[in-house]
Design a protein around this motif. Sequence first.
Motif, mmCIF file in Angstrom:
data_model
loop_
_atom_site.group_PDB
_atom_site.id
_atom_site.type_symbol
_atom_site.label_atom_id
_atom_site.label_comp_id
_atom_site.label_asym_id
_atom_site.label_seq_id
_atom_site.Cartn_x
_atom_site.Cartn_y
_atom_site.Cartn_z
ATOM 1 N N LYS A 32 0.898 -1.295 0.037
ATOM 2 C CA LYS A 32 -0.167 0.057 -0.173
ATOM 3 C C LYS A 32 0.889 1.382 0.083
ATOM 4 N N GLN A 33 0.313 2.194 -0.452
ATOM 5 C CA GLN A 33 1.281 3.553 -0.738
ATOM 6 C C GLN A 33 0.535 4.812 -0.080
ATOM 7 N N ILE A 34 1.018 5.731 0.473
ATOM 8 C CA ILE A 34 0.421 6.949 0.949
ATOM 9 C C ILE A 34 1.262 8.003 0.480
ATOM 10 N N LEU A 35 0.549 9.037 -0.257
ATOM 11 C CA LEU A 35 1.095 10.135 -0.892
ATOM 12 C C LEU A 35 0.909 11.351 0.282
ATOM 13 N N LEU A 113 -1.900 0.796 -12.213
ATOM 14 C CA LEU A 113 -1.403 -0.330 -11.268
ATOM 15 C C LEU A 113 -1.617 0.169 -9.698
ATOM 16 N N SER A 114 -1.240 1.539 -9.427
ATOM 17 C CA SER A 114 -1.402 1.676 -7.846
ATOM 18 C C SER A 114 -2.495 2.503 -7.470
ATOM 19 N N LEU A 115 -3.503 2.816 -8.381
ATOM 20 C CA LEU A 115 -4.812 3.587 -8.020
ATOM 21 C C LEU A 115 -5.593 2.722 -6.787
ATOM 22 N N PRO A 116 -5.664 1.481 -6.799
ATOM 23 C CA PRO A 116 -6.532 0.582 -5.925
ATOM 24 C C PRO A 116 -5.738 0.530 -4.501
ATOM 25 N N ASP A 150 -3.831 8.139 -18.607
ATOM 26 C CA ASP A 150 -3.872 8.257 -20.128
ATOM 27 C C ASP A 150 -5.146 7.754 -20.772
ATOM 28 N N SER A 151 -6.170 7.616 -19.811
ATOM 29 C CA SER A 151 -7.486 7.347 -20.192
ATOM 30 C C SER A 151 -7.779 6.369 -21.034
ATOM 31 N N SER A 152 -6.965 5.300 -20.762
ATOM 32 C CA SER A 152 -7.034 4.111 -21.456
ATOM 33 C C SER A 152 -8.206 3.129 -20.975
ATOM 34 N N ARG A 153 -8.649 2.207 -21.667
ATOM 35 C CA ARG A 153 -9.742 1.409 -21.262
ATOM 36 C C ARG A 153 -9.383 0.487 -19.807
ATOM 37 N N GLU A 154 -8.284 0.069 -19.815
ATOM 38 C CA GLU A 154 -7.988 -0.842 -18.559
ATOM 39 C C GLU A 154 -8.033 0.262 -17.421
ATOM 40 N N LEU A 155 -7.498 1.431 -17.678
ATOM 41 C CA LEU A 155 -7.478 2.625 -16.379
ATOM 42 C C LEU A 155 -9.084 2.888 -16.141
ATOM 43 N N GLU A 156 -9.858 2.873 -17.099
ATOM 44 C CA GLU A 156 -11.319 3.345 -16.747
ATOM 45 C C GLU A 156 -12.076 2.380 -16.079
ATOM 46 N N ILE A 157 -11.670 1.031 -16.407
ATOM 47 C CA ILE A 157 -12.123 -0.007 -15.318
ATOM 48 C C ILE A 157 -11.669 0.096 -13.829
ATOM 49 N N VAL A 158 -10.385 0.294 -13.785
ATOM 50 C CA VAL A 158 -10.034 0.358 -12.596
ATOM 51 C C VAL A 158 -10.624 1.760 -11.667
ATOM 52 N N ARG A 159 -10.843 2.777 -12.601
ATOM 53 C CA ARG A 159 -11.340 3.921 -11.866
ATOM 54 C C ARG A 159 -12.752 3.529 -11.361
ATOM 55 N N GLU A 160 -13.626 2.814 -12.102
ATOM 56 C CA GLU A 160 -14.780 2.640 -11.840
ATOM 57 C C GLU A 160 -14.904 1.643 -10.559
ATOM 58 N N GLY A 205 -12.404 8.020 -7.324
ATOM 59 C CA GLY A 205 -12.476 7.082 -5.858
ATOM 60 C C GLY A 205 -11.482 7.250 -5.157
ATOM 61 N N VAL A 206 -10.435 8.133 -5.311
ATOM 62 C CA VAL A 206 -9.096 7.905 -4.788
ATOM 63 C C VAL A 206 -9.467 8.239 -2.942
ATOM 64 N N PRO A 207 -9.117 7.439 -2.066
ATOM 65 C CA PRO A 207 -9.449 7.808 -0.656
ATOM 66 C C PRO A 207 -8.310 9.212 -0.550
ATOM 67 N N ILE A 208 -9.123 10.259 0.436
ATOM 68 C CA ILE A 208 -8.353 11.463 0.590
ATOM 69 C C ILE A 208 -8.719 11.628 2.119
ATOM 70 N N ILE A 209 -7.503 12.060 2.714
ATOM 71 C CA ILE A 209 -7.737 12.874 4.010
ATOM 72 C C ILE A 209 -7.019 14.250 4.065
ATOM 73 N N VAL A 210 -7.678 14.971 4.582
ATOM 74 C CA VAL A 210 -7.071 16.426 4.854
ATOM 75 C C VAL A 210 -6.492 16.609 6.166
ATOM 76 N N ALA A 211 -5.293 16.523 6.389
ATOM 77 C CA ALA A 211 -4.854 16.929 7.691
ATOM 78 C C ALA A 211 -4.307 18.156 7.926
ATOM 79 N N CYS A 212 -5.017 18.693 8.967
ATOM 80 C CA CYS A 212 -4.490 19.995 9.322
ATOM 81 C C CYS A 212 -3.581 19.853 10.574
ATOM 82 N N THR A 213 -2.333 20.343 10.285
ATOM 83 C CA THR A 213 -1.267 19.978 11.391
ATOM 84 C C THR A 213 -1.206 21.225 12.138
#
Length: 557
Positions: A32-35, A113-116, A150-160, A205-213
């Motif tokens: 898993k990755q966190i940005l 690859l990393s979106l999910p 790149d709006s490819s078909r494979e990426l659209e499925i992952v996004r949905e 559908g990217v999980p997002i957290i807004v952290a106010c430090t």
Amino acid sequence: MEASRPSTPEPPELLWSSILNSVLSSRSITSKQILLLGQPTSGKSTLASALLQKPLSDEGKDDNRNDFALGYDFADVRDEGDEDTLGRLSVYTVPSTSTSYTALLPHFLPPHLSLPHTLVVIVLDWTRPWTFVEELQTWLEWVETWAKGDSSRELEIVREENRERLQSHIQQYTEPSTDPLPANSTLSGTLLPLGPGTFTHNTAGVPIIVACTKADLIDEGNDMAAGASGMGSMVKGKGGEWEERTDGVMQVLRTICLKYGAALFYTTTVPTTLQVLRQYALHLLFAPPAPPPSMAGGEPITPTRNIFPFTEKPNTLDRDRIVVPAGWDSWGKISVMRDGFDAKVWGEAWEKDLAAEENQAEGGGAKRLFASLVPDQGTKPTPLPPFNNPTPEQAFLAKNYDENAKKPDRDPRGAFRNPADLAAAAAGIVGPLGSSSFNLPNVERALTEMEVGIGGGPATDPARRSTRNPTVPSGRPPGLAPVGTASTSSRSPASPVPTAGSPSPTGGQTQHEVLQNFFQSLLSSKDRVGVSAAATSGRAVTSKANGNTSGGEDTSL
């Protein structure tokens, strides 16, 4: 008989290798990755060390340290008993909103690859609250661009699939309870629709957290110059205006987070708040996929258990530990916090900013409304001096040459080129050169006559010589004193030299003769010897004229 017997299927090649690979894939560790997205000195290093449960290094404690183009670190995630490794957590840190940094992420984290498996944490600094809306817009727009790829078909499925999972998580959210869920609990196949202004953006559908430090600095009234309090002089009063504005900031942030299905957290350096943030981040990263659609009969669906449950209740009262999970908030809860706040108006203002139509509607966008709520109290940089565009050297010299050419008094040679113009400037010239008669032709003629006179030859033009100086005999060099008068050598050294325009002390010398004496002293040594002999002869003649006829003098001569 043998032909009718069915053939025995041959075993596949590398049978044991395929079995081992299947077992390995079933026991593989999920990554898993966190940005971490935020501006410099916003507290990203503290959050990264808390998410990875690693001590903060000495470099991370220094606010003035140099950030890398893209920071990276990782750690293993274990269960509650710290026995089994459930996954590997990687944290990528982006130092600022500059495109030179954000352009590197798609190379390390390709979206298809990393979106999910990616969670985004947007870090806001409470010492600079007037930048909240602007930074949120910048980072959220970047997340949308990165997830689009790149709006490819494979990426659209992952996004949905990713959006369905986050939407299901929002719709199925329930507040934590101390009572344990029954073992045979099921979910109804019918889910409540999303409320107004909820999850209208974030199409991937990217999980997002807004952290106010640095939320512990909200209540401090120190001077803004020290950088301790983001609310500045507004905190010093500690009145209703201070509480109203801090609540207003929270309402604006909650309204924006609601549109993206994001969570809002306030953190401090207290380990408890950081631990709650880590628990919720793992809860989002390991959220189960969306359940399949129910059958026609409406059979109940057994929920998939999250291996990292989130047990913290929402909190909107304690300013230093705000917890607003995704799926709990709504426009009604936001408006109840403070009267006079319209979440719908702020949502529409946010849309105007995204569509770049801020100047086309009355009231402006969210940036302008937020600036009226929290004025900019940051230190302004010193303005740069105006750019000095120097004149090219040749153009400067040509301009001054043309100007000086029109002024004859600026060029010493102009006095000799135009003798008639020298009379106007004669008052500023000291000495005999102020006379217009002493130009180069006259000086040359005077020198010629002096050479002839010093040589002892007869004057070429007696009439002209007698006209200039009638007291000078024809046999004497010009410039010597006439007979019967005091010689120049007999004058005291301290006596002043006669100047132009003053009466001659000898009574016979004029300016012309003074100039002749000046040029006579500049002749060669041979000419000086001749001048000395002529002067001696002149003194002897003067002595005889005065009655001195002694033989001693004649002998000496």
